[in-house]
Scaffold this motif. Structure first.
Motif, PDB file in Angstrom:
ATOM      1  N   PRO A  57       0.900  -1.286  -0.151  1.00  0.00           N
ATOM      2  CA  PRO A  57       0.269   0.037   0.540  1.00  0.00           C
ATOM      3  C   PRO A  57       0.867   1.322  -0.064  1.00  0.00           C
ATOM      4  CG  PRO A  57      -0.679  -1.054   1.279  1.00  0.00           C
ATOM      5  CD  PRO A  57       0.917  -1.965   0.942  1.00  0.00           C
ATOM      6  N   GLY A  58       0.209   2.392  -1.027  1.00  0.00           N
ATOM      7  CA  GLY A  58       1.184   3.427  -0.704  1.00  0.00           C
ATOM      8  C   GLY A  58       1.988   4.037  -1.928  1.00  0.00           C
ATOM      9  N   ALA A  59       3.001   4.925  -1.720  1.00  0.00           N
ATOM     10  CA  ALA A  59       3.594   5.073  -3.290  1.00  0.00           C
ATOM     11  C   ALA A  59       4.109   4.376  -3.861  1.00  0.00           C
ATOM     12  CB  ALA A  59       4.086   6.649  -2.668  1.00  0.00           C
ATOM     13  N   PRO A  60       4.735   3.247  -5.255  1.00  0.00           N
ATOM     14  CA  PRO A  60       5.633   2.669  -5.698  1.00  0.00           C
ATOM     15  C   PRO A  60       7.185   3.251  -5.041  1.00  0.00           C
ATOM     16  CG  PRO A  60       3.310   3.097  -6.865  1.00  0.00           C
ATOM     17  CD  PRO A  60       3.791   3.604  -5.834  1.00  0.00           C
ATOM     18  N   ARG A  61       7.544   2.188  -4.703  1.00  0.00           N
ATOM     19  CA  ARG A  61       8.948   2.688  -4.731  1.00  0.00           C
ATOM     20  C   ARG A  61      10.111   1.865  -5.634  1.00  0.00           C
ATOM     21  NH1 ARG A  61      10.624   3.331   0.615  1.00  0.00           N
ATOM     22  NH2 ARG A  61      12.442   5.293   0.315  1.00  0.00           N
ATOM     23  N   LEU A  62      11.172   2.521  -6.149  1.00  0.00           N
ATOM     24  CA  LEU A  62      11.808   1.335  -7.462  1.00  0.00           C
ATOM     25  C   LEU A  62      12.681   0.757  -6.019  1.00  0.00           C
ATOM     26  CD1 LEU A  62      13.020   4.123  -9.809  1.00  0.00           C
ATOM     27  CD2 LEU A  62      11.106   1.102  -9.695  1.00  0.00           C
ATOM     28  N   PRO A  63      13.560  -0.537  -6.277  1.00  0.00           N
ATOM     29  CA  PRO A  63      14.214  -1.165  -5.633  1.00  0.00           C
ATOM     30  C   PRO A  63      15.365   0.435  -5.087  1.00  0.00           C
ATOM     31  CG  PRO A  63      14.110  -2.265  -7.339  1.00  0.00           C
ATOM     32  CD  PRO A  63      13.085  -1.095  -7.526  1.00  0.00           C
ATOM     33  N   VAL A  74       7.441   5.978 -10.907  1.00  0.00           N
ATOM     34  CA  VAL A  74       6.068   5.373 -11.640  1.00  0.00           C
ATOM     35  C   VAL A  74       6.194   4.920 -13.136  1.00  0.00           C
ATOM     36  CG1 VAL A  74       3.888   5.412 -11.576  1.00  0.00           C
ATOM     37  CG2 VAL A  74       4.183   5.904  -9.764  1.00  0.00           C
ATOM     38  N   LEU A  75       6.383   5.377 -13.788  1.00  0.00           N
ATOM     39  CA  LEU A  75       6.822   6.133 -14.800  1.00  0.00           C
ATOM     40  C   LEU A  75       8.113   4.501 -15.373  1.00  0.00           C
ATOM     41  CD1 LEU A  75       6.813   9.982 -15.887  1.00  0.00           C
ATOM     42  CD2 LEU A  75       5.141   8.565 -16.153  1.00  0.00           C
ATOM     43  N   THR A  76       8.768   4.677 -14.548  1.00  0.00           N
ATOM     44  CA  THR A  76      10.184   3.735 -14.750  1.00  0.00           C
ATOM     45  C   THR A  76       9.136   2.648 -14.481  1.00  0.00           C
ATOM     46  OG1 THR A  76      11.430   4.965 -14.138  1.00  0.00           O
ATOM     47  CG2 THR A  76      11.872   3.045 -13.946  1.00  0.00           C
ATOM     48  N   LEU A  77       8.765   1.710 -13.407  1.00  0.00           N
ATOM     49  CA  LEU A  77       8.140   0.776 -13.706  1.00  0.00           C
ATOM     50  C   LEU A  77       6.832   0.146 -14.011  1.00  0.00           C
ATOM     51  CD1 LEU A  77       7.694   1.599  -8.983  1.00  0.00           C
ATOM     52  CD2 LEU A  77       9.150  -0.227 -10.595  1.00  0.00           C
ATOM     53  N   LEU A  78       6.648   1.416 -14.872  1.00  0.00           N
ATOM     54  CA  LEU A  78       5.011   1.304 -16.086  1.00  0.00           C
ATOM     55  C   LEU A  78       6.045   0.618 -17.361  1.00  0.00           C
ATOM     56  CD1 LEU A  78       2.396   4.499 -15.339  1.00  0.00           C
ATOM     57  CD2 LEU A  78       2.389   1.919 -15.360  1.00  0.00           C
ATOM     58  N   ALA A  79       7.159   1.886 -17.309  1.00  0.00           N
ATOM     59  CA  ALA A  79       8.129   1.418 -18.583  1.00  0.00           C
ATOM     60  C   ALA A  79       8.188  -0.618 -18.488  1.00  0.00           C
ATOM     61  CB  ALA A  79       8.944   2.096 -19.489  1.00  0.00           C
ATOM     62  N   ASP A  80       8.620  -0.887 -17.138  1.00  0.00           N
ATOM     63  CA  ASP A  80       9.117  -2.385 -17.211  1.00  0.00           C
ATOM     64  C   ASP A  80       8.043  -3.393 -17.458  1.00  0.00           C
ATOM     65  OD1 ASP A  80      11.140  -1.011 -16.084  1.00  0.00           O
ATOM     66  OD2 ASP A  80      10.985  -1.727 -13.801  1.00  0.00           O
ATOM     67  N   LEU A  81       6.928  -3.079 -17.903  1.00  0.00           N
ATOM     68  CA  LEU A  81       6.043  -3.947 -17.731  1.00  0.00           C
ATOM     69  C   LEU A  81       5.216  -3.892 -19.177  1.00  0.00           C
ATOM     70  CD1 LEU A  81       3.502  -2.751 -14.653  1.00  0.00           C
ATOM     71  CD2 LEU A  81       5.187  -5.231 -15.188  1.00  0.00           C
ATOM     72  N   ASP A  82       5.674  -3.088 -20.236  1.00  0.00           N
ATOM     73  CA  ASP A  82       5.469  -3.010 -21.651  1.00  0.00           C
ATOM     74  C   ASP A  82       5.467  -3.755 -22.132  1.00  0.00           C
ATOM     75  OD1 ASP A  82       4.694   0.293 -21.923  1.00  0.00           O
ATOM     76  OD2 ASP A  82       6.962   0.449 -22.104  1.00  0.00           O
ATOM     77  N   ALA A  83       7.014  -4.920 -21.499  1.00  0.00           N
ATOM     78  CA  ALA A  83       7.552  -5.884 -22.090  1.00  0.00           C
ATOM     79  C   ALA A  83       6.424  -7.305 -22.734  1.00  0.00           C
ATOM     80  CB  ALA A  83       8.463  -6.282 -22.503  1.00  0.00           C
ATOM     81  N   ALA A  84       5.703  -7.112 -21.002  1.00  0.00           N
ATOM     82  CA  ALA A  84       4.677  -7.661 -21.040  1.00  0.00           C
ATOM     83  C   ALA A  84       3.563  -8.058 -21.464  1.00  0.00           C
ATOM     84  CB  ALA A  84       4.265  -8.181 -19.541  1.00  0.00           C
TER      85      ALA A  84
END
Length: 415
Positions: A253-259, A351-361
């Motif tokens: 829960p809460g704002a997504p965070r990158l590793p 968020v934009l980085t994590l969304l881009a990580d899902l483009d291939a899927a």
């Protein structure tokens, strides 16, 4: 881009009730921070001359100093004419602006040309909105954006898409889905299906098309499971952790965070009063530069991410640094760059980085559904099952009978 099926159902039929985007009609009731809106309201109500007050308002055919309108659902604001308004600023609310930004809005119906009250009536902690994006064949953008906040539906390119709430009634009641669709999917896939599952599938599988976004529906249980996992993560990201949280699936829960190793940080302090032209990106250093300020790492995928054909980060920056016309309420801006603006920028980058990580899927799922049409439930199959066509009543808002809303000058409106 994968081939588009001639018989894939449209989002228009999967989620039949839709509402046009909001039309504010003037810029000053929205801002990146609530304090600025209160300052603008104070300047507006301090002006006693009607001509001077009208010049600040920016009247339109829909709204002027003497417009008579009802309150927005859920907000106890005044309904007297703006020409006589001297009270405090209504408490600003946070809304979704476009696909990835958030701005504060004065929730006063007298200031908004087309506020879409039917959306405000179904806004609560159970709701999530799907916002169809403009069709742009030259870019590979997702067909639909999602929000837990009330969305304004703005698109910087083309005709804005329509807003589709998941539920037609508050409290997660009356799903905005084609009647019989959940039952058909449960039967064909051999598993229980919920409205939330259908929305997750839409997030994973919807694809842009000239006649409206298409939603190929799966006939294969393996594709369904893949789509639910992918769509759940997409919805968690779009809503910034407000919906579809599942710690077991890595969605806290809460704002997504990158590793830790790829999380953006402020490496050099940002200017106290940054200018619009100061934003730059160094692709080699993976660094966002704002005057002497530095934020890194910022992936090229985050910098290149677009919505409506416009870079998200450039549009976000422009909305916070563009100077309004001299003498207008839009010209009143925060005196200094705030810590909250920096925090929001870091969150958007993540968020934009994590969304881009899902483009291939996303593209892989689209490829499987497109290359093997036997893996989908076609529009013809939905018509044969009686799911389509959707009854006309399902394209209209649900009745609200347990609720009173104040109309102009204190009278109660019937809804």
């Amino acid at each position: 881009m994968h081939a588009v099926s001639d018989d894939a159902p449209l989002l228009h039929d999967v989620m039949p009730w839709s509402v046009r985007p909001l039309r504010i009609g003037r810029g000053w009731p929205m801002a990146p921070d609530a304090a600025t809106l209160r300052d603008r309201w104070a300047l507006f109500t301090a002006e006693r001359g009607e001509a001077e007050r009208a010049a600040l308002l920016h009247p339109t055919r829909a709204r002027g100093l003497h417009s008579r309108v009802a309150q927005l659902p859920g907000h106890r604001t005044a309904t007297t004419a703006l020409a006589r308004e001297v009270g405090r600023c209504p408490e600003p609310v946070l809304i979704q602006h476009g696909a990835h930004d958030r701005l504060w809005l004065i929730p006063d119906h007298r200031l908004i040309d087309a506020a879409r009250p039917e959306l405000w009536r179904v806004l609560d902690d159970e709701q999530i909105f799907a916002v169809e994006q403009a069709y742009l064949p030259e870019v590979r953008e997702p067909a639909v954006a999602f929000s837990a906040l009330l969305p304004d539906g703005r698109s910087p390119a083309g005709r804005p898409g329509r807003i589709r709430p998941l539920f037609r009634q508050p409290g997660g009641r009356d799903p905005n889905l084609a009647p019989g669709l959940v039952g058909l999917l449960s039967e064909r896939l051999g598993t229980g299906v919920t409205p939330w599952d259908v929305l997750a599938w839409v997030a994973a599988a919807a694809r842009p098309a000239p006649g409206g976004s298409e939603v190929p529906l799966p006939a294969d249980p393996g594709d369904w499971r893949t789509g639910l996992a992918l769509g759940g993560r997409l919805l968690w990201l779009h809503t910034r952790g407000a919906r579809f949280a599942d710690p077991a699936a890595g969605r806290d829960p809460g704002a997504p965070r990158l590793p830790g190793g790829s999380r953006p940080y402020v490496r050099a302090p940002l200017p106290a009063a940054p200018r619009a032209e100061e934003l730059e990106y160094d692709r080699d250093q993976r660094e966002l530069r704002i005057g002497e300020g530095r934020i890194s790492p910022v992936s090229p995928a985050a910098w290149d991410r677009t919505a409506g054909g416009v870079r998200v980060l450039e549009a976000w920056w422009e909305r916070r640094t563009a100077a309004g016309a001299p003498g207008s309420l839009e010209a009143l801006r925060p005196p200094r760059w705030s810590r909250s603006c920096t925090s929001d920028l870091l969150e958007v980058v993540s968020v934009l980085t994590l969304l881009a990580d899902l483009d291939a899927a996303r593209h892989a799922l689209a490829g499987r559904l497109s290359e093997r049409p036997e893996r989908t439930i076609t529009g013809t199959a939905l018509r044969d099952a009686g799911v389509l066509p959707v009854p006309a009543a399902r394209r209209r808002p649900a009745s609200v009978l347990d609720h009173r809303e104040e109309g102009p000058d204190g009278q109660f409106a019937l809804v």
